[in-house]
Design a protein around this motif. Structure first.
Motif, PDB file in Angstrom:
ATOM      1  N   ALA A  28      44.639  39.101  27.243  1.00 22.04           N
ATOM      2  CA  ALA A  28      44.872  38.584  28.756  1.00 22.04           C
ATOM      3  C   ALA A  28      43.768  39.078  29.653  1.00 22.04           C
ATOM      4  CB  ALA A  28      46.129  39.254  28.942  1.00 22.04           C
ATOM      5  N   ASP A  29      43.547  38.557  30.665  1.00 19.74           N
ATOM      6  CA  ASP A  29      42.649  38.789  31.787  1.00 19.74           C
ATOM      7  C   ASP A  29      41.465  38.915  31.359  1.00 19.74           C
ATOM      8  OD1 ASP A  29      44.485  39.000  34.150  1.00 19.74           O
ATOM      9  OD2 ASP A  29      45.527  40.132  32.594  1.00 19.74           O
ATOM     10  N   TYR A  30      40.795  37.712  30.587  1.00 22.79           N
ATOM     11  CA  TYR A  30      39.348  37.834  30.107  1.00 22.79           C
ATOM     12  C   TYR A  30      38.241  38.208  31.273  1.00 22.79           C
ATOM     13  CZ  TYR A  30      35.758  36.407  26.792  1.00 22.79           C
ATOM     14  OH  TYR A  30      34.468  36.321  26.200  1.00 22.79           O
ATOM     15  N   HIS A  31      38.486  37.359  32.466  1.00 25.91           N
ATOM     16  CA  HIS A  31      37.808  37.524  33.570  1.00 25.91           C
ATOM     17  C   HIS A  31      36.264  37.169  33.262  1.00 25.91           C
ATOM     18  CE1 HIS A  31      40.570  38.699  36.753  1.00 25.91           C
ATOM     19  NE2 HIS A  31      41.464  39.242  35.576  1.00 25.91           N
ATOM     20  N   ALA A  32      36.181  36.047  32.861  1.00 25.89           N
ATOM     21  CA  ALA A  32      34.636  35.711  32.664  1.00 25.89           C
ATOM     22  C   ALA A  32      34.051  35.472  33.899  1.00 25.89           C
ATOM     23  CB  ALA A  32      34.571  34.058  31.881  1.00 25.89           C
ATOM     24  N   LEU A  46      25.709  44.874  38.332  1.00 28.52           N
ATOM     25  CA  LEU A  46      25.879  45.137  37.001  1.00 28.52           C
ATOM     26  C   LEU A  46      25.556  43.945  36.004  1.00 28.52           C
ATOM     27  CD1 LEU A  46      29.870  46.059  36.657  1.00 28.52           C
ATOM     28  CD2 LEU A  46      27.919  47.727  36.774  1.00 28.52           C
ATOM     29  N   ASP A  47      24.888  44.435  35.043  1.00 25.30           N
ATOM     30  CA  ASP A  47      24.230  43.525  33.866  1.00 25.30           C
ATOM     31  C   ASP A  47      25.773  42.862  33.539  1.00 25.30           C
ATOM     32  OD1 ASP A  47      21.685  44.332  34.623  1.00 25.30           O
ATOM     33  OD2 ASP A  47      21.574  45.724  32.858  1.00 25.30           O
ATOM     34  N   SER A  48      25.435  41.746  33.287  1.00 24.41           N
ATOM     35  CA  SER A  48      26.401  40.842  32.451  1.00 24.41           C
ATOM     36  C   SER A  48      26.800  41.163  31.106  1.00 24.41           C
ATOM     37  CB  SER A  48      25.968  39.401  32.399  1.00 24.41           C
ATOM     38  OG  SER A  48      27.090  38.349  31.688  1.00 24.41           O
ATOM     39  N   ASN A  49      28.043  41.443  30.853  1.00 27.27           N
ATOM     40  CA  ASN A  49      28.584  41.787  29.538  1.00 27.27           C
ATOM     41  C   ASN A  49      29.100  40.649  28.979  1.00 27.27           C
ATOM     42  OD1 ASN A  49      27.985  44.595  29.123  1.00 27.27           O
ATOM     43  ND2 ASN A  49      29.996  45.186  29.707  1.00 27.27           N
ATOM     44  N   ALA A  50      28.585  39.302  29.184  1.00 26.62           N
ATOM     45  CA  ALA A  50      29.237  38.127  28.567  1.00 26.62           C
ATOM     46  C   ALA A  50      29.338  38.000  27.293  1.00 26.62           C
ATOM     47  CB  ALA A  50      28.625  36.885  29.100  1.00 26.62           C
ATOM     48  N   ASP A  51      28.041  38.283  26.559  1.00 27.91           N
ATOM     49  CA  ASP A  51      27.883  38.154  25.278  1.00 27.91           C
ATOM     50  C   ASP A  51      28.538  39.248  24.454  1.00 27.91           C
ATOM     51  OD1 ASP A  51      26.047  36.255  25.650  1.00 27.91           O
ATOM     52  OD2 ASP A  51      24.240  37.800  25.361  1.00 27.91           O
ATOM     53  N   GLN A  52      28.729  40.411  24.948  1.00 34.99           N
ATOM     54  CA  GLN A  52      29.658  41.597  24.448  1.00 34.99           C
ATOM     55  C   GLN A  52      31.217  41.045  24.380  1.00 34.99           C
ATOM     56  OE1 GLN A  52      27.220  41.807  26.603  1.00 34.99           O
ATOM     57  NE2 GLN A  52      26.433  44.206  26.552  1.00 34.99           N
ATOM     58  N   HIS A 161      47.232  44.449  34.476  1.00 35.72           N
ATOM     59  CA  HIS A 161      45.877  45.071  33.810  1.00 35.72           C
ATOM     60  C   HIS A 161      46.583  46.739  33.909  1.00 35.72           C
ATOM     61  CE1 HIS A 161      43.018  42.558  35.836  1.00 35.72           C
ATOM     62  NE2 HIS A 161      43.739  41.736  35.501  1.00 35.72           N
ATOM     63  N   PRO A 162      47.699  46.948  33.197  1.00 39.49           N
ATOM     64  CA  PRO A 162      48.368  48.098  33.246  1.00 39.49           C
ATOM     65  C   PRO A 162      47.246  49.182  32.486  1.00 39.49           C
ATOM     66  CG  PRO A 162      49.359  47.047  31.724  1.00 39.49           C
ATOM     67  CD  PRO A 162      48.333  46.123  32.138  1.00 39.49           C
ATOM     68  N   ASN A 214      39.314  42.447  29.725  1.00 43.29           N
ATOM     69  CA  ASN A 214      37.904  42.903  30.487  1.00 43.29           C
ATOM     70  C   ASN A 214      38.135  44.543  30.912  1.00 43.29           C
ATOM     71  OD1 ASN A 214      35.939  43.126  32.512  1.00 43.29           O
ATOM     72  ND2 ASN A 214      35.453  41.004  32.368  1.00 43.29           N
ATOM     73  N   ASP A 215      37.188  45.175  30.396  1.00 41.35           N
ATOM     74  CA  ASP A 215      37.236  46.591  30.881  1.00 41.35           C
ATOM     75  C   ASP A 215      36.703  46.799  31.963  1.00 41.35           C
ATOM     76  OD1 ASP A 215      34.594  46.189  30.062  1.00 41.35           O
ATOM     77  OD2 ASP A 215      34.650  47.675  28.160  1.00 41.35           O
ATOM     78  N   ARG A 216      36.068  46.109  32.945  1.00 42.46           N
ATOM     79  CA  ARG A 216      35.719  46.112  34.068  1.00 42.46           C
ATOM     80  C   ARG A 216      36.526  45.684  35.464  1.00 42.46           C
ATOM     81  NH1 ARG A 216      29.096  44.290  33.293  1.00 42.46           N
ATOM     82  NH2 ARG A 216      28.649  46.548  32.591  1.00 42.46           N
ATOM     83  N   SER A 217      37.667  45.248  34.923  1.00 43.55           N
ATOM     84  CA  SER A 217      38.724  44.751  36.054  1.00 43.55           C
ATOM     85  C   SER A 217      39.533  45.523  36.545  1.00 43.55           C
ATOM     86  CB  SER A 217      39.361  43.378  35.268  1.00 43.55           C
ATOM     87  OG  SER A 217      40.236  43.963  34.071  1.00 43.55           O
ATOM     88  N   GLY A 218      39.466  46.781  36.508  1.00 47.25           N
ATOM     89  CA  GLY A 218      40.486  47.655  37.106  1.00 47.25           C
ATOM     90  C   GLY A 218      41.768  47.293  36.452  1.00 47.25           C
ATOM     91  N   GLY A 219      42.830  47.880  37.447  1.00 45.31           N
ATOM     92  CA  GLY A 219      44.149  47.517  36.906  1.00 45.31           C
ATOM     93  C   GLY A 219      45.166  48.313  37.602  1.00 45.31           C
ATOM     94  N   THR A 220      46.598  48.176  37.201  1.00 43.53           N
ATOM     95  CA  THR A 220      47.719  48.921  38.039  1.00 43.53           C
ATOM     96  C   THR A 220      48.015  50.251  37.307  1.00 43.53           C
ATOM     97  OG1 THR A 220      48.657  46.897  38.607  1.00 43.53           O
ATOM     98  CG2 THR A 220      50.343  48.586  38.669  1.00 43.53           C
TER      99      THR A 220
END
Length: 257
Positions: A28-32, A46-52, A161-162, A214-220
């Protein structure tokens, strides 16, 4: 015994789903393109993490040998039609999946409005109210699920994004992504779903709220008093939910952590 409807992958914000005829890798929530969004929204460079991100997903796909990939909403980050780096990231992901012969299904999220226009015929796009596949309901969670998705025995969603804030004995704290699972209450849906109360096919579903991929997307922060949920049916529809870390650690009732 048969396969579990939802089987979280240890140490990953992902699970395999038993969709009946197919086994899917679900996130869930890939946020490309989130880095582009953060630059415009918050002035954060931030540098892009797209490849990772792509390689993490492909590694999980290879690990599970799933038949398809299911994204539970917000494949892209910007709410407008994706373009530039964001579209390139999605295109590279789709190309890599095509090379493996694996289709991508997207439960339409609140950030996915322009995806179909940019990638026609390359994504199996589900309606915002969700669908039922096998005995699993698939939604993003930003709107009320429809009767079809609610008829499944397990309802999977993203959007929240729990996360949990954990504090140690010396006062230090950290935030961890988490799963949120528990029995779904029927009552909040009776007026919201376009079905008569006695016509809603209800099989006492379990709700599974996925952590954000996505580990850069924050969350609830689900265990912080006063924190508001994003889904219109939470927390009222999930009175007894429990939280789990991505390593499988059971934290217990999410309001008591």
């Amino acid at each position: 015994m048969g396969r579990p409807a939802v089987d979280p992958i240890p140490d990953a914000p992902a699970a395999t789903l038993d969709l009946g005829a197919e086994r899917a890798l679900a996130v869930a929530d890939y946020h490309a393109g989130i880095e582009v969004g953060l630059r415009y929204e918050r002035g954060v460079e931030l540098d892009s993490n797209a490849d990772q991100r792509r390689e993490r997903l492909l590694s999980l796909l290879d690990r599970t040998a799933a038949d398809r990939v299911v994204v539970l909403g917000d494949l892209v980050h910007r709410i407008a039609e994706p373009g530039g780096d964001e579209a390139e990231e999605v295109r590279d992901l789709l190309d890599a999946l095509d090379a493996r012969g694996v289709p991508l299904t997207l439960a339409r999220g609140n950030h996915d409005g322009g995806v179909a226009d940019v990638f026609p015929d390359r994504i199996d796009l589900l309606p915002a109210e969700g669908v039922r596949s096998g005995d699993v309901g698939l939604v993003h969670g930003h709107t009320w699920p429809g009767a079809e998705a609610l008829s499944a025995s397990t309802l999977c969603m993203g959007h929240e994004h729990p996360s949990v804030r954990l504090t140690d004995e010396v006062g230090g704290s950290r935030v961890e992504r988490a799963w949120l699972r528990g029995p779904l209450r029927r009552e909040p849906f009776l007026e919201a779903v376009d079905e008569a109360a006695d016509g809603l096919d209800w099989n006492d579903p379990e709700l599974v709220v996925f952590p954000a991929f996505n580990d850069r997307s924050g969350g609830t922060w689900i265990n912080v008093e006063g924190e508001s949920f994003l889904a219109p049916f939470l927390p009222e529809a999930l009175a007894g939910g429990e939280a789990y870390l991505t390593d499988g650690t059971r934290l217990g009732p999410y309001r008591e952590i």
